[in-house]
Design an enzyme around this catalytic site. Structure first.
Site, short mmCIF file in Angstrom:
data_model
loop_
_atom_site.label_atom_id
_atom_site.label_comp_id
_atom_site.label_asym_id
_atom_site.label_seq_id
_atom_site.Cartn_x
_atom_site.Cartn_y
_atom_site.Cartn_z
N LYS A 1 11.05 86.58 26.30
CA LYS A 1 9.65 86.54 25.86
C LYS A 1 9.34 85.23 25.14
O LYS A 1 8.25 84.68 25.27
CB LYS A 1 9.37 87.72 24.90
CG LYS A 1 9.62 89.08 25.54
CD LYS A 1 9.49 90.21 24.53
CE LYS A 1 10.60 90.26 23.50
NZ LYS A 1 11.94 90.57 24.05
N ASP B 1 15.08 91.13 24.94
CA ASP B 1 15.75 89.91 25.41
C ASP B 1 15.38 89.53 26.83
O ASP B 1 16.20 88.97 27.58
CB ASP B 1 17.29 90.06 25.29
CG ASP B 1 17.71 90.37 23.87
OD1 ASP B 1 17.06 89.87 22.94
OD2 ASP B 1 18.70 91.10 23.69
N GLY C 1 15.21 88.22 18.31
CA GLY C 1 15.77 86.87 18.39
C GLY C 1 15.15 86.23 19.62
O GLY C 1 15.51 86.58 20.73
N HIS C 2 14.17 85.36 19.41
CA HIS C 2 13.44 84.76 20.53
C HIS C 2 13.86 83.30 20.66
O HIS C 2 13.83 82.55 19.69
CB HIS C 2 11.93 84.87 20.31
CG HIS C 2 11.45 86.30 20.29
ND1 HIS C 2 10.14 86.65 20.10
CD2 HIS C 2 12.12 87.46 20.45
CE1 HIS C 2 10.03 87.98 20.14
NE2 HIS C 2 11.22 88.49 20.34
N GLN D 1 11.24 93.02 20.88
CA GLN D 1 11.97 94.09 21.58
C GLN D 1 11.37 94.30 22.98
O GLN D 1 10.79 93.38 23.53
CB GLN D 1 11.98 95.40 20.78
CG GLN D 1 12.78 95.35 19.49
CD GLN D 1 12.08 94.68 18.34
OE1 GLN D 1 10.98 95.04 17.97
NE2 GLN D 1 12.72 93.69 17.74
P1 GDP Z 1 13.63 87.19 23.97
O1 GDP Z 1 14.18 87.95 22.81
O2 GDP Z 1 12.91 88.08 24.92
O3 GDP Z 1 12.80 86.00 23.58
O4 GDP Z 1 14.90 86.63 24.78
P2 GDP Z 1 16.24 85.98 24.15
O5 GDP Z 1 15.91 84.65 23.61
O6 GDP Z 1 16.93 86.94 23.24
O7 GDP Z 1 17.15 85.89 25.43
C1 GDP Z 1 16.79 85.14 26.56
C2 GDP Z 1 17.86 84.07 26.81
O8 GDP Z 1 17.74 83.59 28.13
C3 GDP Z 1 17.73 82.86 25.92
O9 GDP Z 1 19.00 82.35 25.64
C4 GDP Z 1 16.92 81.88 26.78
O10 GDP Z 1 17.14 80.52 26.44
C5 GDP Z 1 17.50 82.19 28.13
N1 GDP Z 1 16.61 81.97 29.27
C6 GDP Z 1 15.25 82.06 29.32
N2 GDP Z 1 14.82 81.93 30.58
C7 GDP Z 1 15.92 81.74 31.35
C8 GDP Z 1 16.13 81.57 32.74
O11 GDP Z 1 15.20 81.59 33.55
N3 GDP Z 1 17.41 81.40 33.16
C9 GDP Z 1 18.47 81.42 32.30
N4 GDP Z 1 19.68 81.26 32.81
N5 GDP Z 1 18.30 81.59 30.98
C10 GDP Z 1 17.06 81.76 30.52
P1 IMO Z 2 14.09 90.87 21.01
O1 IMO Z 2 12.73 90.73 20.38
C1 IMO Z 2 17.31 93.57 22.20
C2 IMO Z 2 17.95 97.12 19.73
C3 IMO Z 2 19.25 97.20 18.95
C4 IMO Z 2 19.46 98.70 18.93
C5 IMO Z 2 18.04 99.24 18.76
C6 IMO Z 2 17.65 99.57 17.34
O2 IMO Z 2 14.97 89.71 20.78
O3 IMO Z 2 13.96 91.27 22.44
P2 IMO Z 2 17.03 98.07 15.23
O4 IMO Z 2 17.83 97.02 14.49
O5 IMO Z 2 15.74 97.55 15.78
O6 IMO Z 2 16.86 99.33 14.45
O7 IMO Z 2 17.97 98.48 16.49
O8 IMO Z 2 17.18 98.22 19.26
N1 IMO Z 2 17.15 95.90 19.49
C7 IMO Z 2 17.04 94.89 20.36
N2 IMO Z 2 17.65 94.69 21.55
N3 IMO Z 2 16.40 92.68 21.77
C8 IMO Z 2 15.76 92.87 20.59
O9 IMO Z 2 14.75 92.08 20.17
C9 IMO Z 2 16.10 94.00 19.81
N4 IMO Z 2 15.70 94.49 18.62
C10 IMO Z 2 16.34 95.65 18.45
O10 IMO Z 2 20.29 96.52 19.61
O11 IMO Z 2 19.94 99.14 20.17
MG MG Z 3 16.05 88.39 21.92
#
Ligand code: GDP
Ligand code: IMO
Ligand code: MG
Length: 429
Positions: free
Chosen positions: A16, A13, A40-41, A228
């Site tokens: 990416k 998270d 979840g991107h 991840q």
């Molecule tokens: P990923 O799994 O690495 O793609 O990241 P996620 O989407 O799970 O979580 C990142 C969250 O931060 C999302 O809700 C994005 O919309 C949000 N986000 C991305 N860049 C920024 C930023 O620079 N500032 C803030 N406040 N939110 C951001």
């Molecule tokens: P993105 O791509 C954050 C964590 C789960 C748990 C561990 C194992 O959005 O960054 P799993 O279901 O993979 O067997 O769970 O890994 N986990 C993540 N945490 N971002 C993710 O993906 C994750 N994918 C798995 O919360 O601790």
């Molecule tokens: Mg994510």
């Protein structure tokens, strides 16, 4: 060789999705190569927010081939849901999607096993998986006898494969679950359901290994989208509190099916602080008002499961380790805006373990559990920075924080993000 990878350097998270979306325009292919619908991107385009679990984040850009390669564990229902959701919103370029016929498929027994087994780490703490069947599917892949790949679903033997596996899984699941909590799986129903998915996905399925090798040989530009983060890597992360794939940079070649030397640039994505969702040690965790402040400002709730994310200070010991492991060339520092309003910001520069200071990231989770962070403090800033577009627009303490992080990690920062939207991005020269 023209390959770029985007790797999360923490526990996932790191935003990416935003970086991949941004870089997509410079590439011909965007490749997901590990993980599955545990990811979840988020990609924000204008007032539209897209949450992608399996489709590569490049799917929103025209003219780019988006590949789900052989190392991904594929939930076909989820791919179809994401395609339907994009179609409903008039977005995305589904025609450009390619699914590996070698990718392993997640079946209902994997969900059931994920629920049953998550409670069973030997030290009693739950892994806290996303419940998406990821671990059980990878285990079956390595075990070979109870695994089904996407390409198998188009063969005459698919029905008997399902029947054979369901019979075995029903026996195992009946033991794993208490009596009454488990309804035996119905092989015929599963076969019908998955045959329908196979038909729907047929136009997208191909030998993506061959596709990517040809792309590499003809000089196409490839972007590898890590899921991840490196601390969740099954071999090099905080085992057993990890995911079941190689989520650091070391997993790309195996998961995509390309030679390692075709990756010549690695962008390490780092949140300006730390978060973790699920169980496992987290030395810089702030289970207090500061953590809550970060959670509120960063909206730190899981994209997939909506669980509150654990929040804490930046951990240089962990980041130096994961930057080296993934071969990071430049850093993208994300969510810097979340830190506005803090009087001081702490950076963990070393651990103290059993009275001894170290900058080495421990290989055993028990040692990491005993690690006490050694902090250095830098001044915070009051201003909101979501409107900043140039490095010079940032308040002095924010620039000083970035400079310190870059120095401690020995790597340049190429990009800073100050909000979720595409233009809330500062390119640093
Ligand atoms: P990923 O799994 O690495 O793609 O990241 P996620 O989407 O799970 O979580 C990142 C969250 O931060 C999302 O809700 C994005 O919309 C949000 N986000 C991305 N860049 C920024 C930023 O620079 N500032 C803030 N406040 N939110 C951001
Ligand atoms: P993105 O791509 C954050 C964590 C789960 C748990 C561990 C194992 O959005 O960054 P799993 O279901 O993979 O067997 O769970 O890994 N986990 C993540 N945490 N971002 C993710 O993906 C994750 N994918 C798995 O919360 O601790
Ligand atoms: Mg994510």
């Amino acid at each position: 060789m023209p390959g770029t990878c985007v790797i999360g350097l923490q526990w996932g998270d790191e935003a990416k999705g935003k970086i991949v979306d941004r870089l997509t325009r410079e590439h011909d292919f965007v490749v997901r190569y590990q993980g599955g619908a545990n990811a979840g991107h988020t990609v924000v385009v204008g007032d539209q927010v897209y949450k992608l679990s399996l489709l590569p984040s490049g799917i929103l850009t025209p003219g780019v081939t988006c590949v789900i390669a052989s190392g991904v564990v594929m939930n076909p229902a989820r791919v179809i849901e994401e395609l339907d959701e994009l179609a409903k919103r008039g977005a995305g370029h589904a025609d450009n999607l390619r699914l590996s016929d070698r990718a392993h498929v997640i079946f209902p027994w994997h969900f059931a096993e994920d629920r049953a087994l998550d409670k069973n780490t030997s030290d009693g703490e739950n892994i806290g998986t996303t419940g998406r069947g990821i671990g059980p599917c990878y285990r079956d892949k390595v075990g070979r006898s109870h695994a089904i790949r996407l390409g198998d679903m188009y063969r005459a033997t698919f029905r008997s494969q399902v029947e054979h596996i369901v019979e075995a899984k029903n026996r195992v699941l009946a033991v794993q679950y208490q009596a009454g909590e488990f309804t035996p799986l119905d092989a015929s129903a599963i076969f019908r359901e998955y045959s329908a998915y196979a038909e729907r996905l047929r136009p997208y399925v191909c030998d993506t290994t061959e596709l990517l090798l040809s792309a590499v040989e003809s000089g196409k530009r490839l972007l590898f989208e890590g899921a991840q983060g490196a601390l969740l890597d099954v071999d090099h992360g905080t085992y057993p509190f990890v995911t079941s794939s190689n989520s650091s940079g070391v997993g790309i070649a195996a998961g995509a099916g390309v030679p390692p030397r075709c990756i010549d640039r690695c962008i390490g994505v780092v949140k300006a602080y730390s978060t973790r969702v699920g169980g496992g040690p987290f030395p810089t965790e702030q289970d207090n008002e500061t953590g809550q402040y970060l959670r509120d400002r960063g909206n730190e709730y899981g994209t997939v499961t909506r669980r509150p994310r654990r929040c804490g200070w930046l951990d240089i010991v962990a980041l130096r380790y994961t930057s080296r492991l993934s071969g990071v060339d430049t850093l993208a520092v994300m969510l810097l805006d979340v830190l506005s309003g803090l009087d001081e910001i702490k950076i963990c520069t070393a651990y103290e373990i059993d009275g001894k200071q170290t900058t080495r990231f421990p290989s055993h989770v028990d040692d990491l559990r005993r690690a006490k962070p050694v902090y250095e403090s830098v001044p915070g800033w009051r201003e909101e920075i979501t409107g900043c577009r140039k490095h010079d627009d940032l308040p002095n303490p924010a620039r000083a924080y970035l400079a310190r992080v870059s120095k401690l990690l020995g790597r340049p920062i190429g990009l800073v993000s100050v909000g979720p939207e595409r233009d809330q991005t500062i390119v640093v020269n």
